[in-house]
Motif scaffolding. Structure first.
Motif, short mmCIF file in Angstrom:
data_model
loop_
_atom_site.label_atom_id
_atom_site.label_comp_id
_atom_site.label_asym_id
_atom_site.label_seq_id
_atom_site.Cartn_x
_atom_site.Cartn_y
_atom_site.Cartn_z
N ASP A 7 0.83 -1.21 0.00
CA ASP A 7 0.00 0.00 0.00
C ASP A 7 0.87 1.26 0.00
N TYR A 8 1.62 1.45 -1.02
CA TYR A 8 2.44 2.65 -1.18
C TYR A 8 1.89 3.45 -2.35
N SER A 9 2.32 4.67 -2.47
CA SER A 9 1.89 5.53 -3.58
C SER A 9 3.11 6.23 -4.15
N TRP A 10 3.09 6.49 -5.44
CA TRP A 10 4.23 7.15 -6.07
C TRP A 10 3.75 8.06 -7.20
N GLN A 11 4.53 9.07 -7.46
CA GLN A 11 4.29 10.02 -8.54
C GLN A 11 5.63 10.31 -9.20
N GLN A 12 5.57 10.84 -10.43
CA GLN A 12 6.80 11.07 -11.15
C GLN A 12 6.72 12.29 -12.03
N THR A 13 7.90 12.80 -12.32
CA THR A 13 8.07 13.79 -13.37
C THR A 13 9.14 13.25 -14.31
N LYS A 14 9.57 14.02 -15.26
CA LYS A 14 10.59 13.53 -16.17
C LYS A 14 11.96 13.41 -15.49
N THR A 15 12.15 14.11 -14.37
CA THR A 15 13.47 14.10 -13.70
C THR A 15 13.45 13.45 -12.32
N ALA A 16 12.26 13.19 -11.72
CA ALA A 16 12.23 12.68 -10.36
C ALA A 16 11.02 11.79 -10.15
N VAL A 17 11.13 10.95 -9.10
CA VAL A 17 10.06 10.05 -8.66
C VAL A 17 9.83 10.34 -7.19
N PHE A 18 8.57 10.48 -6.81
CA PHE A 18 8.20 10.76 -5.43
C PHE A 18 7.46 9.54 -4.90
N GLU A 50 10.55 -3.72 -0.98
CA GLU A 50 11.60 -3.85 -1.98
C GLU A 50 11.09 -3.33 -3.30
N ALA A 51 11.96 -2.63 -4.03
CA ALA A 51 11.59 -2.13 -5.36
C ALA A 51 12.79 -2.27 -6.27
N PHE A 52 12.64 -3.05 -7.33
CA PHE A 52 13.65 -3.18 -8.37
C PHE A 52 13.32 -2.14 -9.42
N LEU A 53 13.97 -1.02 -9.35
CA LEU A 53 13.56 0.20 -10.05
C LEU A 53 13.57 0.00 -11.57
N TYR A 54 12.68 0.75 -12.20
CA TYR A 54 12.48 0.63 -13.63
C TYR A 54 13.70 1.12 -14.40
N ALA A 55 14.35 2.17 -13.90
CA ALA A 55 15.53 2.75 -14.56
C ALA A 55 16.51 3.23 -13.47
N PRO A 56 17.76 3.44 -13.83
CA PRO A 56 18.74 3.87 -12.81
C PRO A 56 18.42 5.27 -12.28
N ILE A 57 18.75 5.46 -10.99
CA ILE A 57 18.58 6.76 -10.34
C ILE A 57 19.93 7.24 -9.81
N ALA A 81 13.05 10.85 -18.37
CA ALA A 81 12.03 10.07 -19.13
C ALA A 81 10.95 9.63 -18.16
N MET A 82 9.80 9.32 -18.72
CA MET A 82 8.67 8.86 -17.90
C MET A 82 8.75 7.34 -17.77
N TRP A 83 8.56 6.84 -16.51
CA TRP A 83 8.58 5.41 -16.27
C TRP A 83 7.17 4.84 -16.44
N GLU A 84 7.11 3.62 -16.96
CA GLU A 84 5.82 2.95 -17.07
C GLU A 84 5.37 2.41 -15.71
N THR A 85 6.32 1.88 -14.95
CA THR A 85 6.02 1.38 -13.61
C THR A 85 7.17 1.77 -12.70
N LEU A 86 6.91 1.63 -11.39
CA LEU A 86 7.98 1.93 -10.42
C LEU A 86 9.00 0.81 -10.40
N SER A 87 8.54 -0.42 -10.40
CA SER A 87 9.39 -1.58 -10.32
C SER A 87 9.31 -2.38 -11.61
#
Length: 324
Positions: A7-18, A50-57, A81-87
């Motif tokens: 039960d987590y929530s996330w948001q993103q922009t082209k440069t960051a993920v919250f 645990e989150a196996f991130l979609y792209a490197p940070i 870039a915009m991610w399709e998913t968090l993990s």
């Protein structure tokens, strides 16, 4: 086995993920966060995320803020870039294990690099501090040397001034001595002139009175000459007596106590031997003494002594020497 948090929530922009993750009543001090460029892990027992991130940070610039029972992550992307998913989806267990191990190795290498960089920075700081201290010490040393040089110059100047003063004083004293000598010489010359003048006047006076008193003067001078001749000294003789000694050394160079002890032992030994030999009963005390016999045997003091007596005395002296 830990419980997976979903039960987590996330948001993103082209440069960051919250990312917002609830702690579910777990104390903040028990929360452990581990983050690399491809892996994010939050452990707050009994829960695990645990989150196996979609792209490197960029894990170095990324941030995590904990408050109100929630952890808010700000993850900055390396590529805009915009991610399709968090993990990442479709990852099996082996792939997950490899990602975990790779992330741990990356973290260890990064920690090692950070430690080495910190040690290098510390060494650089120490070198800089040492160079600064050496520079300060060099400045202090130079300052002390300058002070010493200034004091030496002052002392040299003072010594030169004192020498010049002493030289002038010596010259002044020399001048004064020369003046005094000149004055004394003048006084001596004047005195000699006066004495010469007086002698001349006396000679003139004596020449005028010479015919009258010549005979009387000769009588008095002959009498004075007779009185001045001393009488001859009386003849006498001095008798010198030396203290008789048994030993040839002088008394001042001898040890009297040891000599007296030796002579006493010799006398006791002679008495003891004389009592045991019947042939020596008729002899005198000095005839029993070997030294006395030795003196009697000299050419200037020859004495007829029976041969038997000489043999007995010589044997007695050898026995005494052996006992002593």
């Amino acid at each position: 086995m830990p419980l997976q948090v979903s039960d987590y929530s996330w948001q993103q922009t082209k440069t960051a993920v919250f990312l917002s993750l609830p702690l579910k009543g777990v104390c903040v001090r028990d929360t452990d966060v581990f983050c690399t460029e491809n892996y994010l892990k939050v452990n707050f027992p009994p829960f695990l995320f645990e989150a196996f991130l979609y792209a490197p940070i960029d894990d170095e610039s990324s941030k995590a803020k904990i408050g109100n029972d929630t952890i808010v992550f700000t993850l900055y992307k390396k590529e805009a870039a915009m991610w399709e998913t968090l993990s990442v989806t479709g990852v099996d267990k082996e792939m997950m294990q490899r990602i975990r191990e790779k992330s741990i190795l990356q973290a260890q290498e990064r920690a090692k690099e950070a430690t080495e960089a910190k040690a290098a920075a510390k060494r650089e700081d120490q070198k800089y501090a040492l160079s600064v201290m050496m520079k300060i010490e060099e400045e202090e040393r130079k300052k002390i040397e300058d002070m010493k040089e200034n004091e030496r110059i002052k002392a040299t100047k003072a010594l030169e001034a004192w020498k010049e003063y002493q030289r002038k004083a010596e010259e002044q004293k020399k001048i004064q001595r020369e003046e005094k000598l000149c004055q004394k010489e003048k006084q001596i010359k004047e005195g000699r002139k006066k004495i010469k003048y007086k002698s001349l006047t006396r000679n003139l006076a004596s020449r005028n009175l010479a015919p009258k008193g010549r005979n009387s003067e000769n009588i008095f001078t002959e009498k004075l000459k007779e009185d001045s001749i001393p009488a001859p000294r009386s003849v006498g003789s001095i008798k010198i007596n030396f203290t008789p000694r048994v030993f040839p050394t002088a008394l001042r160079e001898s040890q009297v106590a040891e000599e007296e002890e030796w002579l006493h032992k010799q006398a006791e030994a002679r008495r003891a031997m004389n009592t045991d030999i019947a042939e020596l009963c008729d002899l005198k005390e000095e005839e029993k003494n070997p030294e006395w016999l030795k003196d009697k045997g000299k050419p200037e003091r020859c004495l007829k002594i029976p041969v038997t007596v000489i043999h007995l005395v010589v044997g007695l002296s050898s026995v005494m020497r052996g006992q002593i």
